[in-house]
Design a protein around this motif. Structure first.
Motif, PDB file in Angstrom:
ATOM      1  N   THR A 364      -2.268  -1.672   2.459  1.00 51.34           N
ATOM      2  CA  THR A 364      -1.107  -2.405   1.822  1.00 51.34           C
ATOM      3  C   THR A 364      -0.596  -1.448   0.274  1.00 51.34           C
ATOM      4  O   THR A 364       0.565  -1.282   0.068  1.00 51.34           O
ATOM      5  CB  THR A 364      -1.393  -4.032   2.035  1.00 51.34           C
ATOM      6  OG1 THR A 364      -1.061  -3.709   3.717  1.00 51.34           O
ATOM      7  CG2 THR A 364       0.526  -4.216   2.470  1.00 51.34           C
ATOM      8  N   LEU A 365      -1.715  -1.933  -0.766  1.00 49.34           N
ATOM      9  CA  LEU A 365      -1.303  -1.446  -1.711  1.00 49.34           C
ATOM     10  C   LEU A 365      -1.055  -0.379  -1.528  1.00 49.34           C
ATOM     11  O   LEU A 365      -0.221   0.717  -2.406  1.00 49.34           O
ATOM     12  CB  LEU A 365      -2.585  -1.419  -2.563  1.00 49.34           C
ATOM     13  CG  LEU A 365      -2.825  -2.877  -3.130  1.00 49.34           C
ATOM     14  CD1 LEU A 365      -4.819  -2.839  -2.998  1.00 49.34           C
ATOM     15  CD2 LEU A 365      -1.606  -3.763  -3.532  1.00 49.34           C
ATOM     16  N   ARG A 366      -1.704   1.071  -1.334  1.00 50.26           N
ATOM     17  CA  ARG A 366      -1.187   2.352  -0.929  1.00 50.26           C
ATOM     18  C   ARG A 366       0.291   2.570  -0.104  1.00 50.26           C
ATOM     19  O   ARG A 366       1.074   2.682  -0.985  1.00 50.26           O
ATOM     20  CB  ARG A 366      -1.742   3.274   0.583  1.00 50.26           C
ATOM     21  CG  ARG A 366      -1.664   4.673   0.576  1.00 50.26           C
ATOM     22  CD  ARG A 366      -2.029   5.348   1.920  1.00 50.26           C
ATOM     23  NE  ARG A 366      -1.866   4.243   2.692  1.00 50.26           N
ATOM     24  CZ  ARG A 366      -2.197   4.561   4.669  1.00 50.26           C
ATOM     25  NH1 ARG A 366      -3.462   5.453   4.144  1.00 50.26           N
ATOM     26  NH2 ARG A 366      -1.721   4.202   5.182  1.00 50.26           N
ATOM     27  N   ASP A 367       0.643   1.411   0.165  1.00 53.98           N
ATOM     28  CA  ASP A 367       1.416   1.575   1.621  1.00 53.98           C
ATOM     29  C   ASP A 367       3.326   1.506   0.554  1.00 53.98           C
ATOM     30  O   ASP A 367       3.919   1.851  -0.166  1.00 53.98           O
ATOM     31  CB  ASP A 367       2.101   1.068   2.789  1.00 53.98           C
ATOM     32  CG  ASP A 367       1.577   1.489   3.589  1.00 53.98           C
ATOM     33  OD1 ASP A 367       1.227   3.056   3.967  1.00 53.98           O
ATOM     34  OD2 ASP A 367       1.107   0.625   4.320  1.00 53.98           O
ATOM     35  N   TRP A 368       2.845   0.096  -0.516  1.00 52.55           N
ATOM     36  CA  TRP A 368       3.079  -0.415  -1.634  1.00 52.55           C
ATOM     37  C   TRP A 368       3.655   0.246  -2.874  1.00 52.55           C
ATOM     38  O   TRP A 368       4.682  -0.020  -3.239  1.00 52.55           O
ATOM     39  CB  TRP A 368       2.821  -1.968  -2.072  1.00 52.55           C
ATOM     40  CG  TRP A 368       2.680  -2.799  -1.458  1.00 52.55           C
ATOM     41  CD1 TRP A 368       4.130  -3.094  -0.215  1.00 52.55           C
ATOM     42  CD2 TRP A 368       2.559  -4.686  -1.566  1.00 52.55           C
ATOM     43  NE1 TRP A 368       3.532  -4.688  -0.366  1.00 52.55           N
ATOM     44  CE2 TRP A 368       3.068  -5.452  -0.378  1.00 52.55           C
ATOM     45  CE3 TRP A 368       1.188  -4.867  -2.347  1.00 52.55           C
ATOM     46  CZ2 TRP A 368       2.227  -6.230  -0.161  1.00 52.55           C
ATOM     47  CZ3 TRP A 368       1.247  -6.165  -2.456  1.00 52.55           C
ATOM     48  CH2 TRP A 368       1.211  -7.079  -0.768  1.00 52.55           C
ATOM     49  N   THR A 369       2.278   1.349  -2.991  1.00 50.17           N
ATOM     50  CA  THR A 369       1.912   2.097  -4.488  1.00 50.17           C
ATOM     51  C   THR A 369       4.055   3.309  -4.223  1.00 50.17           C
ATOM     52  O   THR A 369       4.432   3.709  -5.104  1.00 50.17           O
ATOM     53  CB  THR A 369       1.450   2.438  -4.809  1.00 50.17           C
ATOM     54  OG1 THR A 369       0.814   2.900  -4.059  1.00 50.17           O
ATOM     55  CG2 THR A 369       0.484   1.262  -5.490  1.00 50.17           C
ATOM     56  N   ALA A 370       3.301   3.669  -2.857  1.00 52.95           N
ATOM     57  CA  ALA A 370       3.910   4.719  -2.854  1.00 52.95           C
ATOM     58  C   ALA A 370       5.303   4.297  -2.780  1.00 52.95           C
ATOM     59  O   ALA A 370       6.500   4.998  -3.012  1.00 52.95           O
ATOM     60  CB  ALA A 370       3.856   5.346  -1.287  1.00 52.95           C
ATOM     61  N   LEU A 371       5.861   3.230  -1.135  1.00 51.16           N
ATOM     62  CA  LEU A 371       7.225   2.691  -1.585  1.00 51.16           C
ATOM     63  C   LEU A 371       7.884   2.266  -2.836  1.00 51.16           C
ATOM     64  O   LEU A 371       8.796   2.393  -2.444  1.00 51.16           O
ATOM     65  CB  LEU A 371       7.231   1.927  -0.543  1.00 51.16           C
ATOM     66  CG  LEU A 371       8.390   1.048   0.315  1.00 51.16           C
ATOM     67  CD1 LEU A 371       9.478   1.957   0.824  1.00 51.16           C
ATOM     68  CD2 LEU A 371       8.511   0.205   1.264  1.00 51.16           C
ATOM     69  N   TYR A 372       7.480   2.436  -3.926  1.00 52.26           N
ATOM     70  CA  TYR A 372       7.784   1.119  -4.360  1.00 52.26           C
ATOM     71  C   TYR A 372       7.123   1.499  -6.312  1.00 52.26           C
ATOM     72  O   TYR A 372       6.693   0.993  -6.994  1.00 52.26           O
ATOM     73  CB  TYR A 372       7.965  -0.364  -4.969  1.00 52.26           C
ATOM     74  CG  TYR A 372       8.342  -1.324  -3.826  1.00 52.26           C
ATOM     75  CD1 TYR A 372       9.459  -0.999  -3.427  1.00 52.26           C
ATOM     76  CD2 TYR A 372       7.509  -1.926  -3.217  1.00 52.26           C
ATOM     77  CE1 TYR A 372       9.691  -1.807  -2.531  1.00 52.26           C
ATOM     78  CE2 TYR A 372       8.076  -2.324  -2.101  1.00 52.26           C
ATOM     79  CZ  TYR A 372       9.243  -2.709  -1.363  1.00 52.26           C
ATOM     80  OH  TYR A 372      10.011  -3.575  -0.745  1.00 52.26           O
ATOM     81  N   PRO A 373       8.238   3.129  -5.935  1.00 60.08           N
ATOM     82  CA  PRO A 373       7.372   3.671  -7.149  1.00 60.08           C
ATOM     83  C   PRO A 373       7.813   3.622  -8.649  1.00 60.08           C
ATOM     84  O   PRO A 373       9.320   2.798  -8.888  1.00 60.08           O
ATOM     85  CB  PRO A 373       7.507   5.637  -7.118  1.00 60.08           C
ATOM     86  CG  PRO A 373       8.528   5.551  -6.428  1.00 60.08           C
ATOM     87  CD  PRO A 373       8.265   4.193  -5.653  1.00 60.08           C
ATOM     88  N   GLY A 374       6.975   3.976  -9.853  1.00 57.56           N
ATOM     89  CA  GLY A 374       7.667   2.575 -11.238  1.00 57.56           C
ATOM     90  C   GLY A 374       7.724   1.596 -11.796  1.00 57.56           C
ATOM     91  O   GLY A 374       7.254   1.143 -12.688  1.00 57.56           O
TER      92      GLY A 374
END
Length: 842
Positions: A364-374
């Motif tokens: 989930t953290l992998r998906d979140w960081t990819a989906l919400y950069p910055g």
């Protein structure tokens, strides 16, 4: 703002002439056409090199765009006094072209709106200070510019298909979209801004309490204002050979990092660190090192509240944290914050998710960081809950919270007693006496000083000391026995809670809690299902008649949960101990009573069993200890080399917790570990030193080794939180190499001030510009007694005039001070007139 009017002013010839100025001018004869995709940043020139477009050029270009967009007849899109702010925001966003890692082909594939959104994500705060109209104009200009940038790419690269829509069609669609956006954004933007202001204000209030869970007696404050009493922690950044020579303030270790995993043992302050970050961010009171967090929106996400279920979506973040106003957030607000790259995600306690769920959380953290950069992401965990590099594939760095230093422990004690003095009916004179006697005991009593290594244990010691009217037991077993007595016998009496019809003395409670702790240890769990807990109590109640005759398993479970202060239900249907420290102590006691020494031996190589083994040793009889330690250092078939080494070192550490041991067994353990104490890098040396004073007996004579080895020995010995280390470090004080002298100088705050000054500081050669630390006024007085020093590193918030009144100022030629010290360079210069500028802030 009329989008059609603004777009009509941005004629294609104007934009076609302006946009190429953003990119590299080709050398004569080279041209720009290439036969393959080209990274966008190569077309601009990366930061840190000679840029094709300098900052002043970008500002001029942004100003020209804004002048073109607002000039001419018709409605003005923004107030005249905001033109420059919009131009500067646009320049900052376009400057991010030098950071774009994608190729020109990939950029074209995004199309104009996607490419503009990517640029915004790289500079999430660029338009933060603009009005709603200014932000809308900034977005419109950026998207038009992005469109022309992509057209520039197609014209210069033979590899990009010419598949973009006709320019006129693009403008028509963009005009319609921004007309719709203009009708929607003002109300949405105003609602978002109003909610964020309220959320920041509420966050600063709701998280502004420092709490030591479980120590909630009438005679002990369980919490106090965080912003006035928070004690900054230290940590070891990174790890391995690249680790820092000494732990650094956590704000320095986190500086400039957007993804980081923070490891720390139970009670080390992980949750409080995230609370402080949330409050400081919400109030805009972050230190200079964490300037990159300013203006962000903090989301605190305790894993214990969702670890057994699917992780929340952004719209559920506030509800997961228990925020009372979660239902009032504007629809889609949290998602907008994250898509704009303005969030600070504080994810607390990966270890509090059931072990099978942790891998799902990692994905989930992998998906979140990819989906919400910055956005900025901080995740906390106990050290043994996840393997090293658990989030390395997601570009997370790691830090490890370090044990509290002597000065940090003393500061904690002072602040705890200051909070206690504010309570109704408190006697300030008595509390002042308790404060001083506890500080003296921690300084002089080895066992107490070794236990006071994190906020949990410091809070427990303060509460016990006050409850026992100025007395503290000195050993580990005695300390925990006193803690159990305080929490299990006195807590309800002092809190005056309603009678639940159950009257259990201390021992039956401990016996039942031991069963729960033992099951969790054997099954490798940090929590259990509520139904399992009730079932365990049901099976063991007949053996505890004092409890069995007062109610069934469900009734007794509720009593233990509500009245002991040791259990909690982190989520519906689950139960755990308020801190792992108490779980390990009770599990160790159960194993000793059941004579499970074979099981202890079989698991002595595992990190998660370390505290259990140590506590079991302190609870066992001498012959039982001897049998266990012999097994830990003996050769065991099938045990990997690394595991055997860990088991032997743990045996050496256990010697510190026994009151009686066969001398032959002690010598056997020391011989087995003598040759193992040879770390190759500073991080390993510090970890070795944290084992305790027993390590000093295993180290070689410091006067007989090379300088390289001497430096590692200096790191190891100065990591031992005991004044016994001074005797060993004295053998290194005549070394000339700078890194050794720096290590010895910086270790001063960990030990007795006067003795360390006399035996170490007085002997360190100043040549080469060695800086001497000044952490408090006692150290300043000690340095004054030595005639002062030429180079000083002032740590903390000491007043320059007060220091100058203690130290001889004439010898002082160079100064270093903390970056966030409130005194100006001019004030330092006035107090120390012989100092050569500049005043270094680091």
């Amino acid at each position: 703002m009329d989008p059609a009017l603004v777009l009509s002013r941005l004629a294609q010839p104007f934009m076609t002439e302006l946009v190429p100025r953003l990119f590299v001018t080709p050398a004569p004869g080279t041209g720009l056409v290439e036969k393959s995709a080209v990274p966008v940043r190569r077309l601009v020139g990366p930061r840190g090199e000679t840029r094709a477009v300098r900052d002043r050029d970008l500002r001029a270009l942004g100003a020209k765009l804004v002048r073109q967009a607002v000039g001419g007849p018709g409605e003005r899109p923004v107030r005249p006094d905001e033109d420059r702010a919009v131009a500067d925001a646009l320049a900052r966003t376009l400057d991010a072209l030098g950071e774009v890692e994608m190729s020109d082909v990939q950029a074209v594939a995004l199309q104009a709106d996607g490419f503009a959104q990517h640029l915004r994500s790289l500079v999430p705060d660029a338009a933060r200070e603009l009005s709603e109209e200014g932000a809308l104009l900034h977005a419109l200009l950026l998207e038009v510019t992005a469109r022309h940038i992509l057209e520039f790419f197609t014209s210069r690269s033979a590899s990009v298909p010419r598949t973009l829509v006709e320019h006129s069609g693009f403008l028509a669609e963009l005009c319609k979209r921004y007309e719709r956006l203009e009708a929607r954004v003002p109300s949405q933007g105003a609602a978002d801004a109003a909610f964020e202001e309220r959320f920041a204000r509420d966050t600063a209030i709701l998280h502004n309490r420092l709490t030591i869970f479980g120590i909630d007696l009438a005679s002990a404050p369980d919490s106090w204002p965080l912003d006035s009493t928070y004690l900054g922690l230290r940590c070891e950044p990174g790890g391995g050979p690249q680790g820092s020579a000494t732990p650094v303030p956590v704000s320095r270790a986190l500086a400039g990092r957007s993804r980081i995993l923070v490891r720390g043992v139970a009670g080390s302050g992980k949750t409080t660190l995230l609370q402080w970050l949330a409050v400081a961010t919400a109030k805009g009171e972050l230190p200079a090192q964490l300037a990159g967090l300013r203006g962000r929106v903090p989301f605190v996400l305790p894993v214990r509240r969702f670890g057994r279920e699917n992780p929340p979506v952004p719209g559920e973040f506030l509800a997961v944290n228990g925020y009372p106003g979660a239902d009032t957030q504007p629809p889609g607000w949290a998602d907008r914050v994250l898509r704009q790259g303005r969030g600070l995600l504080l994810i607390d306690g990966v270890d509090e998710a059931p072990e099978p769920a942790r891998e799902h959380l990692r994905h989930t953290l992998r998906d979140w960081t990819a989906l919400y950069p910055g956005n900025v992401w901080l995740v906390t965990t106990r050290p043994s809950a996840v393997p090293d590099g658990w989030l390395a594939a997601e570009d997370f760095g790691e830090v490890q919270l370090a044990p509290m230093s002597r000065d940090e422990v003393h500061a904690f004690v002072e602040r705890w007693h200051a909070a206690a003095r504010q309570e109704p009916g408190a006697d300030p004179a008595v509390l002042a006496r308790y404060e001083q006697t506890l500080i003296d005991a921690l300084r002089l009593t080895r066992d107490l000083g070794r236990l006071a290594t994190n906020p949990l244990m410091c809070g427990l010691l303060c509460a016990l000391h006050r409850h026992l009217r100025g007395y503290l037991p000195s050993g580990r077993k005695e300390l925990y026995d006193a803690a159990m007595s305080m929490l299990l016998e006195l807590r309800d009496r002092q809190r005056v809670v309603p009678d639940d019809g159950i009257a259990l003395s201390r021992q039956p409670k401990i016996q039942l809690l031991q069963k729960l702790a033992h099951w969790m240890l054997i099954n490798g769990k940090s929590e259990m299902d509520r139904d399992i807990a009730v079932d365990i109590l049901q099976r063991h109640l007949p053996a505890v008649p004092a409890a069995a005759r007062q109610g069934d398993a469900e009734t007794i479970y509720r009593h233990l949960l509500n009245r002991t202060g040791l259990l909690r239900e982190p989520t519906a249907g689950s139960v755990d101990f308020i801190h792992r420290t108490f779980q390990d102590y009770l599990a160790a006691d159960a194993m000793v009573q059941q004579h499970d020494f074979g099981l202890l031996l079989d698991h002595s190589h595992l990190t998660e069993w370390e505290d259990v083994v140590r506590m079991a040793v302190s609870l066992s009889r001498p012959n039982e200890v001897a049998e266990l330690l012999r097994g830990m250092v003996s050769r065991r078939p099938g045990l990997r080399t690394a595991h055997a080494r860990h088991s032997k070192l743990l045996a050496a550490a256990c010697l510190e917790h026994v009151s009686e041991i066969d001398p032959e067994v002690r010598q056997l353990v020391q011989r087995a570990t003598q040759q193992m104490v040879n770390p190759a890098h500073p991080a390993g040396a510090r970890a070795l030193g944290w084992i305790g004073p027993i390590v000093l007996e295993m180290l070689p004579d410091p006067r007989t080794v090379s300088d390289d080895r001497a430096f590692i020995l200096a790191v190891t010995a100065s990591s031992v939180a005991d004044d016994m280390a001074i005797d060993y470090l004295a053998g290194l004080r005549e070394r000339e190499r700078m890194d050794i002298r720096v290590q010895l100088a910086n270790a001063w705050p960990r030990y007795d001030t006067a003795r360390y000054a006399r035996e170490i500081i007085a002997h360190l050669d100043e040549h080469g510009g060695l800086y001497f630390p000044v952490t408090d006024l006692d150290e300043a007085r000690a340095l004054a007694g030595l005639g002062g020093r030429a180079h000083l590193h002032v740590k903390g918030q000491l007043d320059p005039a007060q220091l100058a009144g203690i130290l001889p100022v004439e010898p002082v030629r160079r100064l270093r001070v903390e970056p966030d010290h409130p005194a100006s360079d001019e004030q330092w210069q006035a107090s120390f007139p012989y100092v050569e500028p500049p005043i270094w802030r680091e």
